[in-house]
Scaffold this motif. Sequence first.
Motif, PDB file in Angstrom:
ATOM      1  N   GLY A 153       0.797  -1.228   0.000  1.00  0.00           N
ATOM      2  CA  GLY A 153       0.000   0.000   0.000  1.00  0.00           C
ATOM      3  C   GLY A 153       0.825   1.271   0.000  1.00  0.00           C
ATOM      4  O   GLY A 153       0.274   2.356  -0.188  1.00  0.00           O
ATOM      5  N   LEU A 154       2.134   1.154   0.198  1.00  0.00           N
ATOM      6  CA  LEU A 154       2.982   2.355   0.169  1.00  0.00           C
ATOM      7  C   LEU A 154       3.800   2.428  -1.115  1.00  0.00           C
ATOM      8  O   LEU A 154       4.638   3.311  -1.265  1.00  0.00           O
ATOM      9  N   ASN A 155       3.572   1.481  -2.034  1.00  0.00           N
ATOM     10  CA  ASN A 155       4.289   1.433  -3.313  1.00  0.00           C
ATOM     11  C   ASN A 155       3.312   1.749  -4.455  1.00  0.00           C
ATOM     12  O   ASN A 155       2.516   0.899  -4.857  1.00  0.00           O
ATOM     13  N   GLN A 201       0.102   5.941  11.965  1.00  0.00           N
ATOM     14  CA  GLN A 201       1.111   6.291  10.949  1.00  0.00           C
ATOM     15  C   GLN A 201       0.476   6.647   9.611  1.00  0.00           C
ATOM     16  O   GLN A 201       1.158   7.164   8.720  1.00  0.00           O
ATOM     17  N   LEU A 202      -0.799   6.338   9.447  1.00  0.00           N
ATOM     18  CA  LEU A 202      -1.442   6.522   8.143  1.00  0.00           C
ATOM     19  C   LEU A 202      -2.384   7.725   8.107  1.00  0.00           C
ATOM     20  O   LEU A 202      -2.704   8.238   7.036  1.00  0.00           O
ATOM     21  N   VAL A 203      -2.840   8.155   9.307  1.00  0.00           N
ATOM     22  CA  VAL A 203      -3.805   9.254   9.341  1.00  0.00           C
ATOM     23  C   VAL A 203      -3.187  10.472  10.010  1.00  0.00           C
ATOM     24  O   VAL A 203      -2.272  10.363  10.835  1.00  0.00           O
ATOM     25  N   ARG A 204      -3.659  11.641   9.605  1.00  0.00           N
ATOM     26  CA  ARG A 204      -3.129  12.899  10.138  1.00  0.00           C
ATOM     27  C   ARG A 204      -3.637  13.095  11.560  1.00  0.00           C
ATOM     28  O   ARG A 204      -2.913  13.526  12.437  1.00  0.00           O
ATOM     29  N   GLU A 205      -4.928  12.807  11.764  1.00  0.00           N
ATOM     30  CA  GLU A 205      -5.438  12.872  13.129  1.00  0.00           C
ATOM     31  C   GLU A 205      -6.444  11.753  13.355  1.00  0.00           C
ATOM     32  O   GLU A 205      -7.199  11.409  12.465  1.00  0.00           O
ATOM     33  N   ALA A 206      -6.368  11.183  14.551  1.00  0.00           N
ATOM     34  CA  ALA A 206      -7.337  10.152  14.921  1.00  0.00           C
ATOM     35  C   ALA A 206      -8.082  10.659  16.148  1.00  0.00           C
ATOM     36  O   ALA A 206      -7.520  10.704  17.240  1.00  0.00           O
ATOM     37  N   PRO A 237       0.482  12.664   4.563  1.00  0.00           N
ATOM     38  CA  PRO A 237       1.020  12.904   3.222  1.00  0.00           C
ATOM     39  C   PRO A 237       1.727  11.674   2.645  1.00  0.00           C
ATOM     40  O   PRO A 237       1.749  11.488   1.439  1.00  0.00           O
ATOM     41  N   GLY A 238       2.289  10.807   3.511  1.00  0.00           N
ATOM     42  CA  GLY A 238       3.025   9.642   3.026  1.00  0.00           C
ATOM     43  C   GLY A 238       2.174   8.562   2.364  1.00  0.00           C
ATOM     44  O   GLY A 238       2.702   7.685   1.688  1.00  0.00           O
ATOM     45  N   VAL A 270      -3.680   5.417  -3.838  1.00  0.00           N
ATOM     46  CA  VAL A 270      -4.470   4.599  -2.900  1.00  0.00           C
ATOM     47  C   VAL A 270      -5.807   5.270  -2.614  1.00  0.00           C
ATOM     48  O   VAL A 270      -6.851   4.621  -2.560  1.00  0.00           O
ATOM     49  N   THR A 271      -5.770   6.590  -2.423  1.00  0.00           N
ATOM     50  CA  THR A 271      -6.972   7.307  -1.979  1.00  0.00           C
ATOM     51  C   THR A 271      -7.701   7.982  -3.139  1.00  0.00           C
ATOM     52  O   THR A 271      -8.613   8.771  -2.919  1.00  0.00           O
ATOM     53  N   ALA A 272      -7.277   7.686  -4.363  1.00  0.00           N
ATOM     54  CA  ALA A 272      -7.874   8.309  -5.550  1.00  0.00           C
ATOM     55  C   ALA A 272      -7.816   9.829  -5.433  1.00  0.00           C
ATOM     56  O   ALA A 272      -8.747  10.535  -5.829  1.00  0.00           O
ATOM     57  N   GLY A 273      -6.724  10.316  -4.843  1.00  0.00           N
ATOM     58  CA  GLY A 273      -6.536  11.756  -4.744  1.00  0.00           C
ATOM     59  C   GLY A 273      -7.313  12.423  -3.613  1.00  0.00           C
ATOM     60  O   GLY A 273      -7.199  13.633  -3.417  1.00  0.00           O
ATOM     61  N   LEU A 274      -8.082  11.659  -2.842  1.00  0.00           N
ATOM     62  CA  LEU A 274      -8.836  12.244  -1.731  1.00  0.00           C
ATOM     63  C   LEU A 274      -7.891  12.633  -0.599  1.00  0.00           C
ATOM     64  O   LEU A 274      -6.786  12.094  -0.482  1.00  0.00           O
TER      65      LEU A 274
END
Length: 347
Positions: free
Chosen positions: A45-47, A78-83, A107-108, A113-117
Amino acid sequence: MRASIRPVDPQNPDPHLIAHAAAIIRAGGLVAFPTETVYGLGADGLNPAAVARIFEAKERPPTDPLILHIAEPETLLQLVREAPPVALELAHRFWPGPLTLVLPKQPGVPDIVTAGLATVAVRMPAHPVALALIRAARTPIAAPSANRFGRTSPTTARHVQDDLGDRIDLILDAGPTPIGVESTVLDLTRPVPTILRPGGLPREALEGLLGPVAVQTHLAEGPMPSPGLLPKHYAPRAPMILVIGPPPRMRATLRELVARYTAQGHRIGLLIAEEDRAETADLPAETLVLGPEGDLETVARRLYEGLRELDGRDLSLIIARDFGDQGLGLAVRDRLTRAAGGSIIQV
Ligand code: AMP
Ligand code: MG
């Protein structure tokens, strides 16, 4: 390329096989693997290049974002800006399990993955094979359902092979998936937590923790839209009609519809409940019984297999009955509504 199918023990996956599968993921390849919901088509998912291969293999439009699968709840951070605290509570209570959380992304996380969202969807699956694979790959695994876009989701390795066998590297076969419908997708970025897709975790379970939860799908939009307006998805090849209403009226309508369409020369399949069996036994139709009305776990688990099975019988029309909107019934209704492309008869 022809994917090899390798059997794997659902409870105690062979570490050598898992290491082999994880090496494929780390090298940018595609591995189909079981989760508790349906089979997923996994890539690192990071590639971004590996994730691009998922879209190609599935013929999935790049505007349709993927879910990242993790093996420890803490990886969410590690994947979300805020939880928000509620996200951590939900993760604590329902992970591993069929709940996907949508939150602002780091941003990483690659845009593909998110279709630009600006948001990312994350879940921790409750399947020992999935968890072992994610841990061994040491990366979040992006994984949509392992079917061609728009087709019925796979609940067995055989379904994956039928749809994608010539396009992927490996299929891990742990038998049929226990839940049988995809995860519940919950958007936590709105003022009121909102279900974007009903799924394996019932709305009622979420409301027990969160209070009122909104449902933002075509299902919540009052009167049903006109046939044909909905995107066709989870769909068999034969056209489908969904009948919704109190069971006795649904049964009467099934009988009427079979009579009408048989007269027009159709070969009809019926997707029904155990309780409908007696009243439909004399009809000139292929019937497939999903399970008792009151056993929605069984109905959900058998739904996609049932659709594929009917699809293999050379029918020109499938008529399905609804299973209500309580518990897993809402997810079943959502998938049947889409499979029917919005062709719904409310009685
Ligand atoms: P699939 O994995 O094929 O079952 O599909 C993943 C589902 O998650 C789709 O319904 C997506 O629209 C949804 N999804 C994934 N990421 C997001 C996101 N960032 N925001 C909203 N929905 C998402
Ligand atoms: Mg899917």
